[in-house]
Design an enzyme around this catalytic site. Structure first.
Site, PDB file in Angstrom:
ATOM      1  N   ASN A 429       0.841  -1.190   0.000  1.00  0.00           N
ATOM      2  CA  ASN A 429       0.000   0.000   0.000  1.00  0.00           C
ATOM      3  C   ASN A 429       0.882   1.247   0.000  1.00  0.00           C
ATOM      4  O   ASN A 429       1.602   1.502   0.973  1.00  0.00           O
ATOM      5  CB  ASN A 429      -0.902   0.027   1.232  1.00  0.00           C
ATOM      6  CG  ASN A 429      -1.656   1.344   1.363  1.00  0.00           C
ATOM      7  OD1 ASN A 429      -2.658   1.554   0.712  1.00  0.00           O
ATOM      8  ND2 ASN A 429      -1.152   2.250   2.196  1.00  0.00           N
ATOM      9  N   GLU A 430       0.861   1.983  -1.102  1.00  0.00           N
ATOM     10  CA  GLU A 430       1.461   3.315  -1.238  1.00  0.00           C
ATOM     11  C   GLU A 430       2.973   3.348  -1.059  1.00  0.00           C
ATOM     12  O   GLU A 430       3.539   4.414  -0.787  1.00  0.00           O
ATOM     13  CB  GLU A 430       0.767   4.316  -0.298  1.00  0.00           C
ATOM     14  CG  GLU A 430      -0.702   4.526  -0.649  1.00  0.00           C
ATOM     15  CD  GLU A 430      -1.379   5.614   0.168  1.00  0.00           C
ATOM     16  OE1 GLU A 430      -0.737   6.188   1.068  1.00  0.00           O
ATOM     17  OE2 GLU A 430      -2.569   5.892  -0.089  1.00  0.00           O
ATOM     18  N   ASP A 431       3.656   2.226  -1.238  1.00  0.00           N
ATOM     19  CA  ASP A 431       5.117   2.259  -1.145  1.00  0.00           C
ATOM     20  C   ASP A 431       5.753   2.898  -2.375  1.00  0.00           C
ATOM     21  O   ASP A 431       6.842   3.477  -2.281  1.00  0.00           O
ATOM     22  CB  ASP A 431       5.670   0.843  -0.935  1.00  0.00           C
ATOM     23  CG  ASP A 431       5.489   0.378   0.504  1.00  0.00           C
ATOM     24  OD1 ASP A 431       4.790   1.064   1.267  1.00  0.00           O
ATOM     25  OD2 ASP A 431       6.046  -0.680   0.854  1.00  0.00           O
ATOM     26  N   SER A 472      -0.500  -0.736  -4.674  1.00  0.00           N
ATOM     27  CA  SER A 472      -1.719   0.058  -4.732  1.00  0.00           C
ATOM     28  C   SER A 472      -1.415   1.429  -4.141  1.00  0.00           C
ATOM     29  O   SER A 472      -1.031   1.520  -2.972  1.00  0.00           O
ATOM     30  CB  SER A 472      -2.843  -0.626  -3.949  1.00  0.00           C
ATOM     31  OG  SER A 472      -4.041   0.101  -4.028  1.00  0.00           O
ATOM     32  N   HIS A 488      -5.409   5.864  -5.901  1.00  0.00           N
ATOM     33  CA  HIS A 488      -5.940   6.363  -4.633  1.00  0.00           C
ATOM     34  C   HIS A 488      -6.281   7.826  -4.874  1.00  0.00           C
ATOM     35  O   HIS A 488      -5.376   8.647  -5.073  1.00  0.00           O
ATOM     36  CB  HIS A 488      -4.907   6.215  -3.515  1.00  0.00           C
ATOM     37  CG  HIS A 488      -4.627   4.793  -3.138  1.00  0.00           C
ATOM     38  ND1 HIS A 488      -3.789   4.462  -2.089  1.00  0.00           N
ATOM     39  CD2 HIS A 488      -5.063   3.623  -3.645  1.00  0.00           C
ATOM     40  CE1 HIS A 488      -3.732   3.142  -1.983  1.00  0.00           C
ATOM     41  NE2 HIS A 488      -4.499   2.615  -2.925  1.00  0.00           N
TER      42      HIS A 488
END
Length: 820
Positions: A429-431, A472, A488
């Protein structure tokens, strides 16, 4: 040979390292954590109340010990293998059996196993003691040794620790660093054991199932047979293998089912489950048996280029059927996971299903969830988007770290691979955003190799029927690409803080995060803020129970921009924030679902709101608060995610010199020319069959409530599994505040769906002389009105769950609300 025996350890005791006295953990608990045990013994205050979180920070800086006693029966000594199986220890621990160290752990997501036959005392009491080291202290030591890595939320040392990342504090949750035996520990004895089962399902073009039942057998060779029975969802035996010769190690059994009942998400069919019963038999005696519930399905992630737009699709196809994903993100439902019960999981997931949601995304900063979570998703027909446990950080890449992560992922893929609800594994997530934020290169972004090479290889090897996505958000060339992959969308609330009426300009191929804050129920505040003097909107305690950065400005801005405040008390504030949140999120679902336009034109294929739940009582982006009390947004999303939906979108253009100027932006300050408004109207059919309908539209004067006109009835065919345009740029009268109410009727005259579009912003509207009549009878509340009413909320004295709330009422239809 004797039958396998298994004993789950329970009734723990604990102490702070160095203390003499042991305290009892929660009575009868098989799993536990330090904070609930300290609360149980009156040693710390409840950190969910008031600002007690601040008073318990010392707990995470200390080392703690747990111990438990167990007595295996003397007869068990005749079995050949004796193991302690640890399904989850949080996190850094040394484990001692009868004073002998048997394992050390450093990853809460890994299952550990120890052969303890030579240490066990049969027919006598044995003591298992676990020394848990402070994860904060250990993490800081690792950071000092291996270097600093940046992150958002929590301290940077978390990047070195394979522990649920939200424990370090997040923008919706408290900083509560736990430790303890948070998953079951079992003492297992056997001669032969079914260690692993993988029901590898292949669905052919003829809709027949080719099944390979793969089993791993542990123990010692014997003249044994493996029996397999397959029971249909209705309980009939549909396949069997009665006497396959069994071998130690890997075994494979081929089975075939003709015209099986396939598993579908509940919005597209029946989530049918088969029982696979596996039994080891020696000389006619059952030695060990295992039953797995398995759904037969195929799932694909479809990314095909568009002929008429940039980029590619991003949608899921289940058993050949394209699925629009209405759903939510899932964070851990408690700061202390051992406080959750199976009933909690069932209620949360049923809340999603009752809200017309068909997908849940397990976010990467929490846990690989308990088995009950996936079992319920299988049963209920909820697709699962599953992040790996990496979130909002640049994680290290040294050898010890990568080896631990590989063990973790293999362990969890093997545990979860029989759950048919899992539709996607996602690397993080968002790395990728974090790598951009900290200006990492391919050489310094260690996660890139992990997410793009290591993880897809492991998923392909251990869970080949599940698609993989590197991150993501991620679009292939950039996480910012709105034409490919998922996005996102946080330019409402975060980022540029756009108006929520402009969601149609902020979409993407698949929106896996977006959201808006709203306050929890008044009862939830009353339960977590003990002193009534602090129960007002701007109080210190109210602020403490909201972890979002600068939430005061953003929440106040969106409320005052859109909703009329009728009072400054807490109850009025809660209603205003919840109504605003509901309107905001409804706009998003409505606009994006319109873009599900059929084969070759599935321009937008999913909306997963951030988030369904909370881990403690607070104001947040959740659409149901910590106590499972739905906010008004839950109901607005439910309406927009229904099988049949009426869609509206209103645009406005400023007139120049009496003529419409399409180039003029009607939001220009001090432009007092008349605004011309237009309506787009469409329908969405989420079912798999075309539906014949009659569409009626009534236009009302908002203030007077007078019906101004009815548009000509439209006979329409709502095409299966897509949106259908009905009116494009229908011109409204200029100076009158008009609300449009549309209804689909079937051929028999029954209502299929209804919806409305109101002038924006809502704060400018007046509703004089409204009369709402109610009739309450067993199981329902019927409301009727003389004139259109916006945002009606029903508040009950007790926690009674309603099938709708925060709704609009029109004279032509009224409203009947059912008590669930």
């Amino acid at each position: 040979m004797l039958q396998l025996t298994q004993q789950t350890l329970k009734n723990w005791s604990f102490r702070q390292a160095g203390d003499e006295d042991w305290k009892p953990s929660r009575k009868g608990a098989e799993t536990t954590e330090i904070h609930p045990d300290l609360i149980e013994n009156g040693l710390i205050p409840d950190p969910f109340l008031d600002d007690n979180e601040k008073l318990v920070q010392w707990v995470g800086l200390k080392d703690w010990e747990y111990k438990v006693s167990f007595t295996p029966e003397a007869s068990v000594s005749k079995l050949k293998v004796h193991e302690l199986v640890f399904e989850g220890l949080d996190t850094f621990a040394d484990v001692f059996l009868n004073g002998r160290k048997i394992i050390s752990t450093d990853n809460m997501f890994v299952h550990y196993k120890a052969d303890v036959g030579k240490y066990i005392k049969f027919g006598e009491e044995n003591e298992l003691r676990i020394y848990f080291y402070s994860a904060i202290v250990k993490g800081r030591e690792l950071e000092k040794k291996f270097g600093w890595h940046g992150c958002s939320n929590g301290e940077t040392s978390r990047t070195h620790v394979r522990k649920a990342q939200y424990h370090y504090g997040w923008d919706w949750g408290p900083l509560l660093m736990t430790c303890g035996p948070y998953r079951p520990i079992k003492f297992v004895s056997y001669d032969l054991s079914i260690d692993e089962v993988f029901v590898d399902v292949g669905i052919t073009d003829e809709l027949n199932a080719s099944i390979d039942v793969k089993t791993t057998i542990c123990g010692f060779a014997a003249d044994a047979a493996l029996q397999i029975n397959v029971l249909s969802p209705s309980g009939e035996t549909v396949a069997s293998e009665k006497g396959q010769e069994l071998k130690i190690g890997e075994n494979s059994t081929k089975l075939y089912l003709e015209s099986p009942q396939l598993w579908f998400p509940h919005t597209h069919g029946t989530p049918a489950l088969y029982d696979f019963e596996l039994t080891i038999v020696v000389d006619g005696h059952v030695i060990h048996s295992v039953t797995k519930k398995v759904g037969l399905r195929s799932v694909e992630l479809i990314q095909e280029p568009f002929a008429d737009q940039p980029g590619a699709s991003f949608y899921f196809r289940v058993n050949g059927v394209p699925v629009y994903s209405n759903g939510s993100n899932w964070i851990p439902a408690h700061s202390f996971q051992t406080c959750l019960t199976p009933k909690d999981y069932t209620e949360w997931l049923e809340l999603m299903v009752n809200g017309n949601q068909n997908m849940v995304r397990i976010w990467g900063g929490g846990y690989f969830e308990q088995d009950i979570f996936y079992q319920e998703c299988d049963r209920l027909g909820l697709l699962v988007w599953h992040d790996m446990m990496f979130a909002c950080a640049q994680y290290p890449g040294y050898k010890e770290f990568e080896e631990s992560v590989e063990k973790e992922v293999i362990c969890q893929l093997k545990r979860l691979r029989n759950y048919c609800s899992i539709a996607l594994y996602c690397g993080n997530n968002e790395d990728y955003q974090s790598a951009d934020r900290f200006k990492l290169t391919d050489e310094t972004f260690f996660g890139k190799k992990r997410y793009e090479k290591s993880f897809p290889k492991l998923v392909s090897q251990y869970s080949p029927a599940v698609p993989y996505h590197p991150g993501s958000p991620w679009g292939g060339s950039s996480y910012k690409d709105e034409t490919a992959g998922d996005i996102h969308q946080w330019n409402v609330w975060h980022g540029t803080q756009e108006k929520y009426q402009d969601w149609d300009k902020l979409g993407g191929r698949f929106v896996s995060e977006f959201g808006m804050e709203g306050a929890p129920a008044l009862k939830t505040y009353e339960e977590c803020i003990t002193d009534p003097k602090y129960r007002y909107p701007q109080s210190y305690m109210i602020d403490h129970h909201n972890k979002s950065d600068v939430f005061e400005r953003r929440l106040a801005s969106y409320v005052t921009e859109n909703v009329k405040m009728t009072g400054s008390d807490l109850d009025s504030w809660i209603y205003a924030t919840q109504l605003m949140q509901a309107e905001c999120l409804a706009y998003a679902y409505r606009c994006w679902r319109r873009e599900w336009r059929g084969d070759g034109k599935r321009y937008s294929a999913g909306a997963l709101v951030w988030q369904i739940n909370d881990c403690w009582p607070c104001a947040s982006w959740a659409i149901a608060d910590f106590k499972k009390r739905p906010k008004l947004a839950y109901y607005s999303i439910k309406k927009e995610s229904a099988p049949i939906v009426v869609g509206f979108y209103r645009t406005g253009i400023k007139k120049e010199n009496g003529a419409s100027n399409s180039n003029a932006k009607y939001s220009i300050p001090f432009n007092y020319n008349t605004t011309q408004y237009f309506l787009d109207i469409w329908g969405v059919n989420g079912t798999t069959s075309d539906i014949k309908a009659v569409f009626k539209v009534d236009l009302y004067h908002v203030t007077t409530g007078e019906k101004l006109k009815s548009l000509e009835d439209q006979k329409v065919i709502l095409k299966a599994n897509q949106s259908t345009e009905i009116f494009k740029q229908y011109e409204l009268d200029t100076e009158i505040p008009i609300v449009a109410h549309g209804t689909f009727y079937d051929e028999e005259g029954s209502v299929l769906a209804a919806g409305a579009d109101w002038p924006q912003p809502l704060k400018y509207l007046f509703f004089p002389d409204r009369k709402i009549e109610k009739v309450v009878k067993d199981g329902s509340i019927t409301l009727s009105t003389n004139k259109p009413v916006k945002g009606v909320e029903i508040i009950t004295e007790n926690d009674i769950y309603l099938d709708d709330n925060g709704f609009d009422i029109f004279p032509v239809t009224g409203c009947e609300i059912y008590i669930m």
